[in-house]
Design a protein around this motif. Structure first.
Motif, PDB file in Angstrom:
ATOM      1  N   VAL A 183      14.502   0.194 -12.507  1.00  0.00           N
ATOM      2  CA  VAL A 183      13.266   0.638 -11.991  1.00  0.00           C
ATOM      3  C   VAL A 183      12.825   1.738 -12.179  1.00  0.00           C
ATOM      4  N   ILE A 184      11.653   1.126 -12.878  1.00  0.00           N
ATOM      5  CA  ILE A 184      11.162   1.222 -14.454  1.00  0.00           C
ATOM      6  C   ILE A 184      10.117   2.655 -13.867  1.00  0.00           C
ATOM      7  N   ARG A 185       9.468   2.671 -11.930  1.00  0.00           N
ATOM      8  CA  ARG A 185       8.819   3.521 -11.707  1.00  0.00           C
ATOM      9  C   ARG A 185       9.238   3.779 -10.598  1.00  0.00           C
ATOM     10  N   LYS A 186       8.818   4.639  -9.841  1.00  0.00           N
ATOM     11  CA  LYS A 186       9.631   5.234  -8.361  1.00  0.00           C
ATOM     12  C   LYS A 186       8.378   4.842  -7.572  1.00  0.00           C
ATOM     13  N   PRO A 187       9.350   3.919  -6.543  1.00  0.00           N
ATOM     14  CA  PRO A 187       7.869   3.891  -5.656  1.00  0.00           C
ATOM     15  C   PRO A 187       7.598   4.272  -4.383  1.00  0.00           C
ATOM     16  N   GLY A 188       5.821   4.298  -4.455  1.00  0.00           N
ATOM     17  CA  GLY A 188       5.385   5.363  -3.966  1.00  0.00           C
ATOM     18  C   GLY A 188       4.675   6.439  -4.604  1.00  0.00           C
ATOM     19  N   LYS A 207      -3.202   1.271   7.733  1.00  0.00           N
ATOM     20  CA  LYS A 207      -3.033   2.677   7.346  1.00  0.00           C
ATOM     21  C   LYS A 207      -2.939   2.349   5.847  1.00  0.00           C
ATOM     22  N   PRO A 208      -3.394   4.020   5.514  1.00  0.00           N
ATOM     23  CA  PRO A 208      -3.676   3.919   3.557  1.00  0.00           C
ATOM     24  C   PRO A 208      -2.258   4.369   3.098  1.00  0.00           C
ATOM     25  N   GLN A 209      -1.383   3.910   2.698  1.00  0.00           N
ATOM     26  CA  GLN A 209      -0.281   3.953   2.067  1.00  0.00           C
ATOM     27  C   GLN A 209      -0.189   4.378   0.119  1.00  0.00           C
ATOM     28  N   ASN A 250      -6.510   3.785  -1.220  1.00  0.00           N
ATOM     29  CA  ASN A 250      -6.453   3.182  -2.118  1.00  0.00           C
ATOM     30  C   ASN A 250      -6.166   1.589  -1.435  1.00  0.00           C
ATOM     31  N   MET A 251      -5.241   1.540  -0.784  1.00  0.00           N
ATOM     32  CA  MET A 251      -4.463   0.616  -0.459  1.00  0.00           C
ATOM     33  C   MET A 251      -3.632   0.814   0.513  1.00  0.00           C
ATOM     34  N   ALA A 252      -3.509  -0.435   1.348  1.00  0.00           N
ATOM     35  CA  ALA A 252      -2.926  -0.365   2.761  1.00  0.00           C
ATOM     36  C   ALA A 252      -2.195  -1.500   2.211  1.00  0.00           C
ATOM     37  N   TYR A 253      -0.399  -2.221   3.316  1.00  0.00           N
ATOM     38  CA  TYR A 253       0.056  -3.090   3.391  1.00  0.00           C
ATOM     39  C   TYR A 253      -1.191  -4.425   3.325  1.00  0.00           C
ATOM     40  N   GLY A 254      -1.408  -5.210   2.184  1.00  0.00           N
ATOM     41  CA  GLY A 254      -1.793  -6.125   2.474  1.00  0.00           C
ATOM     42  C   GLY A 254      -3.585  -6.070   2.664  1.00  0.00           C
ATOM     43  N   PHE A 255      -3.880  -4.733   2.275  1.00  0.00           N
ATOM     44  CA  PHE A 255      -5.590  -4.505   2.457  1.00  0.00           C
ATOM     45  C   PHE A 255      -5.954  -3.839   1.924  1.00  0.00           C
ATOM     46  N   TYR A 260     -14.476   3.991   9.693  1.00  0.00           N
ATOM     47  CA  TYR A 260     -12.760   3.324   8.550  1.00  0.00           C
ATOM     48  C   TYR A 260     -12.710   1.868   8.920  1.00  0.00           C
ATOM     49  N   MET A 261     -13.069   1.606   7.078  1.00  0.00           N
ATOM     50  CA  MET A 261     -12.595  -0.240   7.280  1.00  0.00           C
ATOM     51  C   MET A 261     -11.439  -0.230   6.382  1.00  0.00           C
ATOM     52  N   ILE A 262     -10.710  -1.468   6.078  1.00  0.00           N
ATOM     53  CA  ILE A 262     -10.067  -1.983   5.379  1.00  0.00           C
ATOM     54  C   ILE A 262     -10.692  -3.383   4.899  1.00  0.00           C
ATOM     55  N   GLU A 263     -10.130  -4.445   3.757  1.00  0.00           N
ATOM     56  CA  GLU A 263     -10.329  -5.126   3.009  1.00  0.00           C
ATOM     57  C   GLU A 263      -9.853  -5.772   2.624  1.00  0.00           C
ATOM     58  N   LYS A 264     -10.129  -7.540   2.539  1.00  0.00           N
ATOM     59  CA  LYS A 264      -9.158  -8.211   1.577  1.00  0.00           C
ATOM     60  C   LYS A 264     -10.206  -9.004   0.559  1.00  0.00           C
TER      61      LYS A 264
END
Length: 255
Positions: A2-7, A123-125, A134-139, A151-155
C-alpha cells in the motif's frame, strides 16, 4: 504494498477499472463482456451495446474525423474487451442506462442495482472541499461552473475521433447524453446552453471574499496531479491575490 492510504488521495486511472473488470472475471468465472451483457445490457434492453469491437460492429460505426475534418482510422483497444472505456453503444441504449440510474437502479421490471447501491454511486466519495466534490463511484463532477446550483454527476469518454458525455441530475430525474464522431469539443458549451435554458441560475453574483495576506499564504506551494505530472501548478500570494503558474508558463491571478 500500500503506497497511499485508501480515501486520502485520488488518481483517475483507467487501468484501475481494467483491474476491476479482471476481478469480476475471477469472481464470476465469466468474461467481462459476457457478465455485462447478462447483468446490465440484456435486463435494460440495450440491444446495441457491446464490449468487443468486432469487424461487423466496426462497419456500423460512424466515420471518425480529426479536427480539420479528415477521416481517420477507427481506433483499436488493447485488451479487446476494455473495462476502462471500451463500451460501444447508441443514444437509445444509453437512455435506458440513464433512466435506470435515475430510478434507483430499475427500468421497468428489471433491476441492475440495489436502491442503496445507486445512491452510493451518485454520492461524492472524494472532495478537496465540501462545496467542490471531485468523484463518485464511476462518475465525476467536472464542470460544476455550468451546473447552475444543480446537483449533477457526469462521465465523459474519449477516443480518437469519438467523444461522448453523460450528465445526470438525480433530483430532477433528468439525463443528457451526447456523442460525436469528430475531434471537436462542444460538449461543455452544449451543457452550459442546456442548463441556462432549462435550469437557469437562481443566485446572484457574490462579492469576492476578503482574505488577509496571512490566510492567502496558507495556499502557497506546488500542486501536482498524481496521474500526469504535467498538470503541476505553482501558487504564491502577492498583494492580496493568489498567483497560479502552470508548467506551460501560463499565469492566472485569483482575487
Amino acid at each position: 504494498m500500500v503506497i497511499r492510504k485508501p480515501g486520502e488521495f485520488y488518481r483517475y486511472d483507467n487501468l484501475g477499472f481494467t483491474f476491476q473488470g479482471y476481478a469480476i472475471e475471477q469472481v464470476t468465472g465469466k468474461p467481462f463482456g459476457t457478465y455485462v451483457q447478462d447483468h446490465i445490457f440484456k435486463p435494460l434492453g440495450m440491444e446495441n451495446s457491446y464490449l468487443r469491437l468486432t469487424p461487423e460492429i466496426t462497419k456500423e460505426l460512424a466515420v471518425p474525423y480529426n479536427q480539420i475534418g479528415e477521416a481517420i482510422p477507427t481506433y483499436a483497444t488493447v485488451p479487446t474487451e476494455y473495462p476502462g472505456g471500451g463500451m460501444l453503444s447508441t443514444g437509445s441504449d444509453m437512455a435506458n442506462f440513464m433512466m435506470a440510474h435515475l430510478v434507483d437502479g430499475k427500468l421497468g421490471n428489471a433491476t441492475i442495482l440495489k436502491k442503496e447501491t445507486a445512491a452510493e454511486m451518485h454520492k461524492p466519495q472524494l472532495a478537496i472541499h465540501e462545496k467542490l466534490p471531485n468523484m463518485a463511484y464511476g462518475f465525476e463532477y467536472a464542470s460544476q461552473q455550468h451546473y447552475n446550483g444543480q446537483y449533477m454527476i457526469e462521465k465523459s469518454g474519449d477516443m480518437a475521433g469519438y467523444h461522448s458525455n453523460m450528465w445526470l441530475i438525480p433530483n430532477e430525474k433528468v439525463g443528457v447524453f451526447v456523442t460525436t464522431n469528430k475531434d471537436f469539443e462542444f460538449r461543455t458549451p452544449l451543457l452550459e446552453a442546456f442548463m441556462n435554458h432549462y435550469y437557469p441560475s437562481k443566485g446572484g453574483s457574490q462579492a469576492p471574499l476578503e482574505r488577509s495576506k496571512h490566510s492567502l499564504a496558507d495556499f502557497e506551494g506546488t500542486y501536482s496531479d498524481l496521474r500526469n505530472r504535467m498538470w503541476t501548478s505553482h501558487i504564491r500570494s502577492e498583494d492580496g491575490k493568489l498567483i497560479v503558474k502552470d508548467r506551460l508558463e501560463n499565469m492566472y491571478f485569483m482575487k
